[in-house]
Design a protein around this motif. Structure first.
Motif, mmCIF file in Angstrom:
data_model
loop_
_atom_site.group_PDB
_atom_site.id
_atom_site.type_symbol
_atom_site.label_atom_id
_atom_site.label_comp_id
_atom_site.label_asym_id
_atom_site.label_seq_id
_atom_site.Cartn_x
_atom_site.Cartn_y
_atom_site.Cartn_z
ATOM 1 N N LEU A 47 0.862 -1.184 0.000
ATOM 2 C CA LEU A 47 0.000 0.000 0.000
ATOM 3 C C LEU A 47 0.896 1.230 0.000
ATOM 4 O O LEU A 47 1.713 1.397 0.903
ATOM 5 N N LYS A 105 -2.734 3.849 -3.121
ATOM 6 C CA LYS A 105 -2.841 2.809 -4.139
ATOM 7 C C LYS A 105 -2.276 1.501 -3.588
ATOM 8 O O LYS A 105 -1.226 1.504 -2.940
ATOM 9 N N VAL A 106 -2.990 0.415 -3.844
ATOM 10 C CA VAL A 106 -2.508 -0.918 -3.483
ATOM 11 C C VAL A 106 -1.895 -1.555 -4.726
ATOM 12 O O VAL A 106 -2.559 -1.653 -5.758
ATOM 13 N N GLU A 114 -6.498 1.752 -7.000
ATOM 14 C CA GLU A 114 -6.722 2.844 -6.046
ATOM 15 C C GLU A 114 -7.460 2.326 -4.815
ATOM 16 O O GLU A 114 -8.458 1.602 -4.922
ATOM 17 N N TYR A 115 -6.958 2.697 -3.655
ATOM 18 C CA TYR A 115 -7.573 2.287 -2.385
ATOM 19 C C TYR A 115 -8.646 3.307 -2.021
ATOM 20 O O TYR A 115 -8.376 4.509 -1.925
ATOM 21 N N LYS A 116 -9.882 2.819 -1.809
ATOM 22 C CA LYS A 116 -11.009 3.713 -1.514
ATOM 23 C C LYS A 116 -11.644 3.386 -0.171
ATOM 24 O O LYS A 116 -12.754 3.831 0.121
ATOM 25 N N ARG A 119 -9.720 4.911 6.523
ATOM 26 C CA ARG A 119 -8.339 5.335 6.780
ATOM 27 C C ARG A 119 -7.977 5.341 8.261
ATOM 28 O O ARG A 119 -6.905 5.801 8.630
ATOM 29 N N TYR A 127 -9.932 -3.930 6.180
ATOM 30 C CA TYR A 127 -10.261 -3.712 4.774
ATOM 31 C C TYR A 127 -9.187 -4.299 3.860
ATOM 32 O O TYR A 127 -9.477 -4.958 2.863
ATOM 33 N N LEU A 128 -7.914 -4.082 4.212
ATOM 34 C CA LEU A 128 -6.822 -4.524 3.354
ATOM 35 C C LEU A 128 -6.637 -6.041 3.360
ATOM 36 O O LEU A 128 -6.079 -6.605 2.422
ATOM 37 N N PHE A 131 -7.517 -7.993 0.190
ATOM 38 C CA PHE A 131 -6.673 -8.070 -0.990
ATOM 39 C C PHE A 131 -5.789 -9.323 -1.002
ATOM 40 O O PHE A 131 -5.321 -9.736 -2.052
ATOM 41 N N LYS A 178 -12.445 -7.123 -5.907
ATOM 42 C CA LYS A 178 -12.167 -5.831 -5.291
ATOM 43 C C LYS A 178 -13.422 -5.188 -4.709
ATOM 44 O O LYS A 178 -13.343 -4.179 -4.017
#
Length: 430
Positions: A47, A105-106, A114-116, A119, A127-128, A131, A178
């Protein structure tokens, strides 16, 4: 000869040192143009935070990334967090189309996405994890199903195929990885069937945990029909429209039924949202959304909806520059709103509409967020050049020493003010 050998060895030594420094040690890596490509190739999942030192949102994001980095780097499939000063290393910013700060961005096996997502550190970690998860998780017990749903979290829709073969949804799971979680349950009890409200198998259940919504698909289990069901259930029945959710709609080809309310949190608004859900379940060929003027006035004004507009108001939006008002259904009155919503949809499908284009002074700000800050910089630069040329022409026409300094200062301050505004507008909301 010795000199040539040393020259040949130096890059190799540098490469080794750089690779040793790029380790998944739980810290946020600082990347630049010299080691960026090496980092992307060294880690399967990374990331990258493209930031600017002057950006307030970037400063608030930084400690969240520091907190998330150790957990992510310790996963079975490690995710490394890195950052790049995109304001300084402009070549990287141009290469990856960075038009605002911070941009996340991942890079998955070198491919940027793009990571949306959220945070905040804990939510970012959850969330991550998506992936690095398998395209389709195979669940073999009631507890495995419960653990899968809990671990998936509320940020993505969840699809569980009960009595389905993994191969039936594997290609679609890969295509929509995604955007959603996918699984198949091989073994489960009748209690699970009651809990998820299906009475026969095979069945594909979709869940939206954060909206407490669920849908069931009993077939036919052919790719075309399966994909239609998945696409229609990527969003909740009625989607709150904001800066984040608006991005998720860009790939959906359906028209959007937009309802404007004064304040999303008011009881009257919640009542109409409930009625919209009933309408949405019967009209899956449309996307239903709502937005409060209090929550996002800049956006609502582009549809001529503001504090002076009779509300609630409904329109049909094409997701771009055009929208439609339905004749006789310009607003929803307080009484019998369900009937009025039905009448609005019938009027639209019968073609009783007036086509309009998005307008309003605040639409410029909305457009700026879509076209990118580098385009805005170009516009500011052109305006500045025109102003300087005009100033020079005036200097040539007027007697020397009369007003030239004042005009030059005014031009300079105008450019400076415009540039500073654009820098501020380039920040992305957390």
């Amino acid at each position: 000869m010795l000199l040539c050998s040393l020259v040949a060895i130096i890059p190799l030594l540098y490469s080794v040192d750089a690779e040793q420094s790029l380790s998944a040690n739980g810290k946020v890596l600082e990347l630049d143009e010299s080691n960026f490509d090496l980092a992307i190739s060294a880690f399967d999942f990374i990331l990258v935070d493209f930031y600017a030192p002057w950006c307030g949102h970037c400063k608030r994001l930084s400690p969240q990334l520091d907190e998330a980095a150790p957990t992510l780097s310790s996963l079975k499939e490690p995710i490394v967090i890195a950052k790049v000063n995109a304001d300084k290393f402009t070549r990287l910013a141009r290469k990856y189309d960075i038009d605002g700060f911070p941009t996340l961005k991942v890079f998955m096996h070198g491919v940027p996405v793009e990571y949306k997502g959220p945070r905040k550190a804990d939510l970012l970690v959850r969330y991550l994890k998506k992936f690095v998860a398998p395209d389709v998780s195979v669940l073999d017990s009631d507890s495995a199903i419960s653990n899968f749903v809990e671990a998936s979290g509320p940020h993505f829709p969840i699809f569980i195929g009960f009595g389905l073969n993994e191969s039936m949804i594997s290609k679609l799971a890969e295509k929509y990885k995604k955007k959603a979680w996918f699984s198949v349950a091989k073994d489960f009890s009748e209690d699970i069937m009651v809990s998820y409200d299906f009475d026969k198998v095979p069945a594909l259940v979709s869940l939206h945990p954060s909206y407490n919504e669920q849908s069931i698909f009993y077939g036919p289990f052919e790719v075309e029909f399966l994909e239609d069901f998945i696409k229609q259930n990527l969003f909740p029945l009625v989607l709150p429209i904001n800066q984040d959710t608006l991005k998720t709609l860009k790939d959906d080809e359906r028209k959007i039924v937009l309802t404007f309310v004064e304040d999303e949190t008011e009881e009257s608004s919640k009542k109409i949202i409930k009625l919209l859900k009933a309408a949405a379940s019967a009209n899956r060929d449309l996307v239903f959304g709502y937005v409060g003027i209090k929550q996002w006035e800049d956006f609502t004004e582009t549809f001529e909806a503001n504090k002076k507009t009779p509300l609630p108001k409904m329109v049909i939006w094409d997701g771009d520059e055009e929208y439609f008002s339905v004749i006789g259904s310009e607003r929803i009155d307080e009484e019998d709103q369900a009937t009025q919503i039905s009448r609005f949809l019938e009027g639209y499908k019968e073609g009783k509409t007036i086509k309009k284009r998005i307008s309003g002074p605040s639409f410029l700000g909305f457009i700026n967020s879509l076209i990118g800050i580098r385009t805005v910089y170009m516009i500011v630069f052109i305006v500045a050049v025109v102003m300087i040329i005009q100033t020079i022409n005036k200097d040539d026409e007027e007697p020397p020493g009369v007003g030239t300094r004042e005009q030059g200062d005014n031009a300079s301050s105008s450019v400076s003010e415009a540039e500073s505004k654009e820098y501020r507008s380039g920040e992305k909301e957390d």
